[in-house]
Design a protein around this motif. Sequence first.
Motif, PDB file in Angstrom:
ATOM      1  N   ILE A 109     -16.166 -17.441  -6.764  1.00  0.00           N
ATOM      2  CA  ILE A 109     -17.223 -16.429  -6.897  1.00  0.00           C
ATOM      3  C   ILE A 109     -18.592 -17.013  -6.565  1.00  0.00           C
ATOM      4  CG2 ILE A 109     -15.910 -15.146  -8.640  1.00  0.00           C
ATOM      5  CD1 ILE A 109     -18.042 -16.140 -10.700  1.00  0.00           C
ATOM      6  N   PHE A 110     -18.779 -18.316  -6.810  1.00  0.00           N
ATOM      7  CA  PHE A 110     -20.066 -18.937  -6.470  1.00  0.00           C
ATOM      8  C   PHE A 110     -20.282 -18.896  -4.969  1.00  0.00           C
ATOM      9  CE2 PHE A 110     -23.214 -22.113  -5.582  1.00  0.00           C
ATOM     10  CZ  PHE A 110     -24.067 -22.089  -6.678  1.00  0.00           C
ATOM     11  N   LYS A 111     -19.242 -19.263  -4.192  1.00  0.00           N
ATOM     12  CA  LYS A 111     -19.379 -19.271  -2.738  1.00  0.00           C
ATOM     13  C   LYS A 111     -19.496 -17.855  -2.194  1.00  0.00           C
ATOM     14  CE  LYS A 111     -17.590 -21.300   1.468  1.00  0.00           C
ATOM     15  NZ  LYS A 111     -16.618 -22.246   2.060  1.00  0.00           N
ATOM     16  N   LYS A 112     -18.784 -16.921  -2.815  1.00  0.00           N
ATOM     17  CA  LYS A 112     -18.832 -15.540  -2.345  1.00  0.00           C
ATOM     18  C   LYS A 112     -20.233 -14.958  -2.510  1.00  0.00           C
ATOM     19  CE  LYS A 112     -16.667 -11.009  -3.012  1.00  0.00           C
ATOM     20  NZ  LYS A 112     -15.652 -10.223  -3.757  1.00  0.00           N
ATOM     21  N   GLN A 113     -20.898 -15.272  -3.650  1.00  0.00           N
ATOM     22  CA  GLN A 113     -22.206 -14.686  -3.923  1.00  0.00           C
ATOM     23  C   GLN A 113     -23.350 -15.426  -3.236  1.00  0.00           C
ATOM     24  OE1 GLN A 113     -23.062 -13.799  -8.050  1.00  0.00           O
ATOM     25  NE2 GLN A 113     -20.959 -13.127  -8.457  1.00  0.00           N
ATOM     26  N   THR A 114     -23.214 -16.726  -3.023  1.00  0.00           N
ATOM     27  CA  THR A 114     -24.330 -17.513  -2.475  1.00  0.00           C
ATOM     28  C   THR A 114     -24.138 -17.895  -1.007  1.00  0.00           C
ATOM     29  OG1 THR A 114     -23.348 -19.644  -3.107  1.00  0.00           O
ATOM     30  CG2 THR A 114     -24.738 -18.522  -4.752  1.00  0.00           C
ATOM     31  N   GLY A 115     -22.891 -17.888  -0.534  1.00  0.00           N
ATOM     32  CA  GLY A 115     -22.627 -18.270   0.851  1.00  0.00           C
ATOM     33  C   GLY A 115     -22.384 -19.752   1.036  1.00  0.00           C
ATOM     34  N   ILE A 116     -22.526 -20.551  -0.019  1.00  0.00           N
ATOM     35  CA  ILE A 116     -22.258 -21.995   0.056  1.00  0.00           C
ATOM     36  C   ILE A 116     -21.446 -22.419  -1.158  1.00  0.00           C
ATOM     37  CG2 ILE A 116     -24.323 -22.557   1.408  1.00  0.00           C
ATOM     38  CD1 ILE A 116     -25.626 -23.528  -1.196  1.00  0.00           C
ATOM     39  N   SER A 117     -20.794 -23.569  -1.046  1.00  0.00           N
ATOM     40  CA  SER A 117     -20.010 -24.069  -2.177  1.00  0.00           C
ATOM     41  C   SER A 117     -20.941 -24.577  -3.273  1.00  0.00           C
ATOM     42  CB  SER A 117     -19.094 -25.204  -1.726  1.00  0.00           C
ATOM     43  OG  SER A 117     -19.864 -26.351  -1.404  1.00  0.00           O
ATOM     44  N   PHE A 118     -20.384 -24.706  -4.474  1.00  0.00           N
ATOM     45  CA  PHE A 118     -21.203 -25.204  -5.584  1.00  0.00           C
ATOM     46  C   PHE A 118     -21.685 -26.620  -5.306  1.00  0.00           C
ATOM     47  CE2 PHE A 118     -21.524 -27.714  -9.464  1.00  0.00           C
ATOM     48  CZ  PHE A 118     -22.579 -27.041 -10.074  1.00  0.00           C
ATOM     49  N   VAL A 119     -20.826 -27.454  -4.743  1.00  0.00           N
ATOM     50  CA  VAL A 119     -21.214 -28.852  -4.469  1.00  0.00           C
ATOM     51  C   VAL A 119     -22.373 -28.902  -3.483  1.00  0.00           C
ATOM     52  CG1 VAL A 119     -20.466 -31.049  -3.474  1.00  0.00           C
ATOM     53  CG2 VAL A 119     -18.949 -29.792  -5.013  1.00  0.00           C
ATOM     54  N   LYS A 120     -22.327 -28.064  -2.442  1.00  0.00           N
ATOM     55  CA  LYS A 120     -23.432 -28.036  -1.480  1.00  0.00           C
ATOM     56  C   LYS A 120     -24.727 -27.549  -2.139  1.00  0.00           C
ATOM     57  CE  LYS A 120     -21.089 -27.634   2.961  1.00  0.00           C
ATOM     58  NZ  LYS A 120     -20.905 -26.804   4.176  1.00  0.00           N
ATOM     59  N   TYR A 121     -24.587 -26.560  -3.008  1.00  0.00           N
ATOM     60  CA  TYR A 121     -25.771 -26.064  -3.725  1.00  0.00           C
ATOM     61  C   TYR A 121     -26.368 -27.174  -4.600  1.00  0.00           C
ATOM     62  CZ  TYR A 121     -28.649 -23.748  -7.204  1.00  0.00           C
ATOM     63  OH  TYR A 121     -29.701 -23.405  -8.024  1.00  0.00           O
ATOM     64  N   LEU A 122     -25.510 -27.880  -5.331  1.00  0.00           N
ATOM     65  CA  LEU A 122     -25.968 -28.969  -6.201  1.00  0.00           C
ATOM     66  C   LEU A 122     -26.650 -30.054  -5.385  1.00  0.00           C
ATOM     67  CD1 LEU A 122     -26.097 -30.483  -8.913  1.00  0.00           C
ATOM     68  CD2 LEU A 122     -23.771 -31.316  -8.461  1.00  0.00           C
ATOM     69  N   ASN A 123     -26.035 -30.440  -4.265  1.00  0.00           N
ATOM     70  CA  ASN A 123     -26.625 -31.483  -3.414  1.00  0.00           C
ATOM     71  C   ASN A 123     -27.983 -31.048  -2.855  1.00  0.00           C
ATOM     72  OD1 ASN A 123     -24.598 -33.346  -3.759  1.00  0.00           O
ATOM     73  ND2 ASN A 123     -23.441 -32.709  -1.946  1.00  0.00           N
ATOM     74  N   LYS A 124     -28.054 -29.794  -2.414  1.00  0.00           N
ATOM     75  CA  LYS A 124     -29.331 -29.313  -1.863  1.00  0.00           C
ATOM     76  C   LYS A 124     -30.409 -29.298  -2.934  1.00  0.00           C
ATOM     77  CE  LYS A 124     -31.581 -25.623   0.730  1.00  0.00           C
ATOM     78  NZ  LYS A 124     -32.802 -25.724  -0.076  1.00  0.00           N
ATOM     79  N   TYR A 125     -30.048 -28.837  -4.133  1.00  0.00           N
ATOM     80  CA  TYR A 125     -31.045 -28.801  -5.208  1.00  0.00           C
ATOM     81  C   TYR A 125     -31.545 -30.213  -5.522  1.00  0.00           C
ATOM     82  CZ  TYR A 125     -33.423 -27.515  -9.487  1.00  0.00           C
ATOM     83  OH  TYR A 125     -34.401 -27.316 -10.439  1.00  0.00           O
ATOM     84  N   ARG A 126     -30.617 -31.155  -5.621  1.00  0.00           N
ATOM     85  CA  ARG A 126     -30.997 -32.533  -5.919  1.00  0.00           C
ATOM     86  C   ARG A 126     -31.859 -33.123  -4.800  1.00  0.00           C
ATOM     87  NH1 ARG A 126     -25.226 -34.651  -8.479  1.00  0.00           N
ATOM     88  NH2 ARG A 126     -25.913 -34.610 -10.662  1.00  0.00           N
ATOM     89  N   MET A 127     -31.510 -32.857  -3.559  1.00  0.00           N
ATOM     90  CA  MET A 127     -32.275 -33.418  -2.444  1.00  0.00           C
ATOM     91  C   MET A 127     -33.663 -32.784  -2.329  1.00  0.00           C
ATOM     92  SD  MET A 127     -30.330 -35.795  -1.581  1.00  0.00           S
ATOM     93  CE  MET A 127     -29.554 -35.765  -3.205  1.00  0.00           C
TER      94      MET A 127
END
Length: 386
Positions: free
Chosen positions: A318-336
């Motif tokens: 559901i995370f990927k469906k709603q945001t268009g990216i995987s949770f891991v990619k979202y976490l990495n982007k936020y951290r970067m």
Amino acid sequence: MERVEKQYEVIRNRNVQKKLEQEKRIKQILFRQIESETEIRKILKNNCGFRRIDALIGAVIQIQLKKEITEETRNCFIKKVTESLAGYTYTGCEINDGGFFFLIDVPDSTLLIYQMRQKIGSMIRQINQEVKDVRFRIGISESGYPRAIADLYEEAGNVLEEQWIHGEEDVFFSQRTKTSAFEGGGWNEKITEGIRKSRWEDVEQILGQLEQELLKNRKQEVLEYMRESIHEILYQIGKYKSDKELKAAFEKAGSFQEAWRLWKFWLYEVYTEYNQIKAYGREVHKAMRYVRKHYMEKITLEDVAKEVELSAGYFGRIFKKQTGISFVKYLNKYRMDRAEDLLKETNLKVYEVAEQVGISDYIYFTQVFHSVKGISPTDIRKKQNY
């Protein structure tokens, strides 16, 4: 010969006693134990050797020791003061924390007062260039008359707070006509509009202008604006609970840049949360909020799924469906994104930045950073410094 030495000793003792009495009297004036102008003039003439007493300038010198002050540094300081103030009558005393207060008598002329203030500032800059074990900072008041000496002392001390704003500068001049440069700018309304329209690039442009305006003000005015803006911005977007912890953090900030980072980061959190509530379901929004609070720690998909009370597999879908990216990619982007801010706005080493965003492996951090940002951490810092 012995008789001559005894006479010199008597003279030295008298000079020491005279100096101690002079400092005692000046301190009594500074701390408003003596307020009569007649008495103050009498002290300046009889104890300090002042003659004209046309206009007075106060200067508070703050000393930052890198190691124990040497005799060479002390002599350099005394020599520069003597050279810079040659031809002028002045007195002074030690104040709290090893600092000094100087009081200089100058002719009551706008030009001469300006020149003297500049001369005192140049004196401190020259001393700092010549000595290595100490750093001197100085706050210089505008001019005043004998009855206002205590005010000159407070004025010079208060203006030293501008080092909180301007960081590495050494000389700070009081400007009594200074007014708040950000009053009437409608900054909070403009910021709120950018948040509501989901346009962070607009908010960042406004923040760039606001930062320059805040830098024209003094510490208490800046902190007051930051504290009040928290309540006002939250109220305008329909959230009524203020952030007491953030307000307390502002008070502890060691510099404007530190307070500004805290405030800007808080604002980004407000922006993100406001727009996530509109865009995503409850579980995804809750997961994003968890990342914002815990990105400096070790985070796994399973941890977050447990937090939102879903299985790891279903949460990931559901995370990927709603945001268009995987949770891991979202976490990495936020951290970067947070790492990029730290690289641009602090002097932390790259491995320290990695640790600040929850990644202990330096090599892995550089790989993820390059993958997300298209540039290495060291190159982005070089670009910033250039």
